[in-house]
Design an enzyme around this catalytic site. Sequence first.
Site, PDB file in Angstrom:
ATOM      1  N   THR A 243      60.460  78.850  83.892  1.00  0.00           N
ATOM      2  CA  THR A 243      61.165  78.443  83.021  1.00  0.00           C
ATOM      3  C   THR A 243      60.642  78.434  81.638  1.00  0.00           C
ATOM      4  O   THR A 243      61.180  77.621  80.749  1.00  0.00           O
ATOM      5  CB  THR A 243      61.888  77.068  83.084  1.00  0.00           C
ATOM      6  OG1 THR A 243      61.043  76.185  83.378  1.00  0.00           O
ATOM      7  CG2 THR A 243      62.907  77.363  84.526  1.00  0.00           C
TER       8      THR A 243
ATOM      9  N   ASP B  22      59.565  75.986  88.289  1.00  0.00           N
ATOM     10  CA  ASP B  22      58.248  75.732  87.507  1.00  0.00           C
ATOM     11  C   ASP B  22      58.340  75.588  86.076  1.00  0.00           C
ATOM     12  O   ASP B  22      59.117  76.394  85.556  1.00  0.00           O
ATOM     13  CB  ASP B  22      57.121  76.941  87.929  1.00  0.00           C
ATOM     14  CG  ASP B  22      55.685  76.768  87.340  1.00  0.00           C
ATOM     15  OD1 ASP B  22      55.319  75.929  87.770  1.00  0.00           O
ATOM     16  OD2 ASP B  22      55.539  77.332  86.179  1.00  0.00           O
TER      17      ASP B  22
ATOM     18  N   TYR C 166      56.140  73.798  77.439  1.00  0.00           N
ATOM     19  CA  TYR C 166      57.320  74.862  77.122  1.00  0.00           C
ATOM     20  C   TYR C 166      58.288  73.853  75.975  1.00  0.00           C
ATOM     21  O   TYR C 166      59.224  73.402  76.687  1.00  0.00           O
ATOM     22  CB  TYR C 166      58.138  75.232  78.284  1.00  0.00           C
ATOM     23  CG  TYR C 166      56.947  75.675  79.212  1.00  0.00           C
ATOM     24  CD1 TYR C 166      55.598  76.513  78.819  1.00  0.00           C
ATOM     25  CD2 TYR C 166      57.284  76.175  80.735  1.00  0.00           C
ATOM     26  CE1 TYR C 166      54.872  77.066  79.719  1.00  0.00           C
ATOM     27  CE2 TYR C 166      56.512  76.773  81.369  1.00  0.00           C
ATOM     28  CZ  TYR C 166      55.289  77.046  81.132  1.00  0.00           C
ATOM     29  OH  TYR C 166      54.515  77.803  81.889  1.00  0.00           O
TER      30      TYR C 166
ATOM     31  N   GLN D 181      47.477  78.466  89.855  1.00  0.00           N
ATOM     32  CA  GLN D 181      48.645  79.465  89.425  1.00  0.00           C
ATOM     33  C   GLN D 181      48.015  80.404  88.299  1.00  0.00           C
ATOM     34  O   GLN D 181      47.438  80.115  87.348  1.00  0.00           O
ATOM     35  CB  GLN D 181      49.751  78.412  88.600  1.00  0.00           C
ATOM     36  CG  GLN D 181      50.765  79.524  88.174  1.00  0.00           C
ATOM     37  CD  GLN D 181      51.878  78.541  87.386  1.00  0.00           C
ATOM     38  OE1 GLN D 181      52.406  78.827  86.377  1.00  0.00           O
ATOM     39  NE2 GLN D 181      52.372  77.319  87.903  1.00  0.00           N
TER      40      GLN D 181
ATOM     41  N   TYR E   2      52.123  83.827  88.357  1.00  0.00           N
ATOM     42  CA  TYR E   2      52.941  83.884  87.305  1.00  0.00           C
ATOM     43  C   TYR E   2      52.843  85.325  86.398  1.00  0.00           C
ATOM     44  O   TYR E   2      51.907  85.825  86.731  1.00  0.00           O
ATOM     45  CB  TYR E   2      52.633  82.663  86.242  1.00  0.00           C
ATOM     46  CG  TYR E   2      51.453  82.547  85.115  1.00  0.00           C
ATOM     47  CD1 TYR E   2      51.472  83.544  84.126  1.00  0.00           C
ATOM     48  CD2 TYR E   2      50.365  81.922  85.425  1.00  0.00           C
ATOM     49  CE1 TYR E   2      50.550  83.349  83.245  1.00  0.00           C
ATOM     50  CE2 TYR E   2      49.481  81.715  84.551  1.00  0.00           C
ATOM     51  CZ  TYR E   2      49.265  82.662  83.590  1.00  0.00           C
ATOM     52  OH  TYR E   2      48.309  82.679  82.683  1.00  0.00           O
TER      53      TYR E   2
ATOM     54  N   LEU F 209      56.263  89.898  86.982  1.00  0.00           N
ATOM     55  CA  LEU F 209      56.844  91.071  86.504  1.00  0.00           C
ATOM     56  C   LEU F 209      56.155  91.659  85.361  1.00  0.00           C
ATOM     57  O   LEU F 209      56.705  92.129  84.484  1.00  0.00           O
ATOM     58  CB  LEU F 209      58.378  91.097  86.432  1.00  0.00           C
ATOM     59  CG  LEU F 209      59.227  90.827  87.453  1.00  0.00           C
ATOM     60  CD1 LEU F 209      60.587  90.590  87.304  1.00  0.00           C
ATOM     61  CD2 LEU F 209      59.147  92.212  88.355  1.00  0.00           C
TER      62      LEU F 209
ATOM     63  N   ARG G  53      54.914  88.187  73.874  1.00  0.00           N
ATOM     64  CA  ARG G  53      54.767  89.466  74.303  1.00  0.00           C
ATOM     65  C   ARG G  53      54.239  90.416  73.370  1.00  0.00           C
ATOM     66  O   ARG G  53      53.590  91.337  73.888  1.00  0.00           O
ATOM     67  CB  ARG G  53      55.962  90.002  75.279  1.00  0.00           C
ATOM     68  CG  ARG G  53      56.394  89.133  76.412  1.00  0.00           C
ATOM     69  CD  ARG G  53      57.809  89.656  76.964  1.00  0.00           C
ATOM     70  NE  ARG G  53      58.876  89.450  76.221  1.00  0.00           N
ATOM     71  CZ  ARG G  53      60.047  89.676  76.575  1.00  0.00           C
ATOM     72  NH1 ARG G  53      60.249  90.023  77.610  1.00  0.00           N
ATOM     73  NH2 ARG G  53      61.126  89.251  75.681  1.00  0.00           N
TER      74      ARG G  53
END
Length: 320
Positions: free
Chosen positions: A20, A52, A57, A170, A198, A201, A222
């Site tokens: 999340t 998670d 965040y 992680q 993590y 993808l 990204r």
Amino acid sequence: MQTRLLGRTNLRITPLILGTWQAGKRWWVGIDDQESIRTIRAAVEAGMTTIDTAEVYGDGHSEQIVAAAVGDLRDRCVYATKVFANHLRYPEVIAACERSLRNLNTDYIDLYQIHWPSGSFGTEVVPISETMQAMVELQQAGKIRAIGVSNFSRAQLLEAMQYGRIDSVQPPYSLFWRWAETELVPFCIEHDITILAYSALAQGLLTGRFGAEHRFAPEDNRAKNQLFQGETYARALEAIELMKPIAASLGTTVGNLALAWLLHQPQTCAIVGARHPEQVLENLKAAELSLDPSILEMLDDLSQPVIATLDPSNPVMWKW
């Protein structure tokens, strides 16, 4: 969905875990709170009950969105959150945990993790003994059920284990990002530590939805991900094209093929983010895929040209 034990605990987690980070909004674009709530709710209702998140965040916003989405289903959920590298002094860990408990509207956290080692991003260097003292006391008090670390090297993990039991690590880990395999995976197998991968993808790259000309907005994290840069990105797109017929032969998608590959790695669960409920329902299909050794070998082979473009000594995916 079948569950797995976390480390040596009696805590059962789902092999696919909902990530999340995006629900916090910072370093992401186009995120809507209500859609995030619907997505998290859909995940839990469909059986992806491990979630998670982290205090960093959106300064707790992601944690608050998790609570808004599934607070009434708390007894069905496993909450994993993290304390950031700027809060690793003993009193700061305690205070951060209390904030996360409030944000998540719960009286316990299932898995509490050190998000980055002290000193990361220019933060103060704090002895791991001090941080672990706070973590162990929180566990003894029943405020957290298990202790984990994130973005730790083997050496850092080994040092932390001198002061308390670590049940998960992680790292970034996907078909295209394999740094964890050099030291962490063998160590975790030896010590019964669960790997929570993590960016499973590769931040969406392995879905196959991005083309050669795609560019992210500067405020999207990204834009600085190494996998989306230059020759690495070109080789990744070529590998994805080779994955498409394999996926089609199995009646699945490239993304789910990549997730299934990860779930077939030793002691590894996959954290996967989603913006919309439809993505969650699609990702869930990966847990049902059984890949025979020849498929696993084929996927490993076609990923090698991508991996060859990367610095094997650098565990950080982003050029921050």
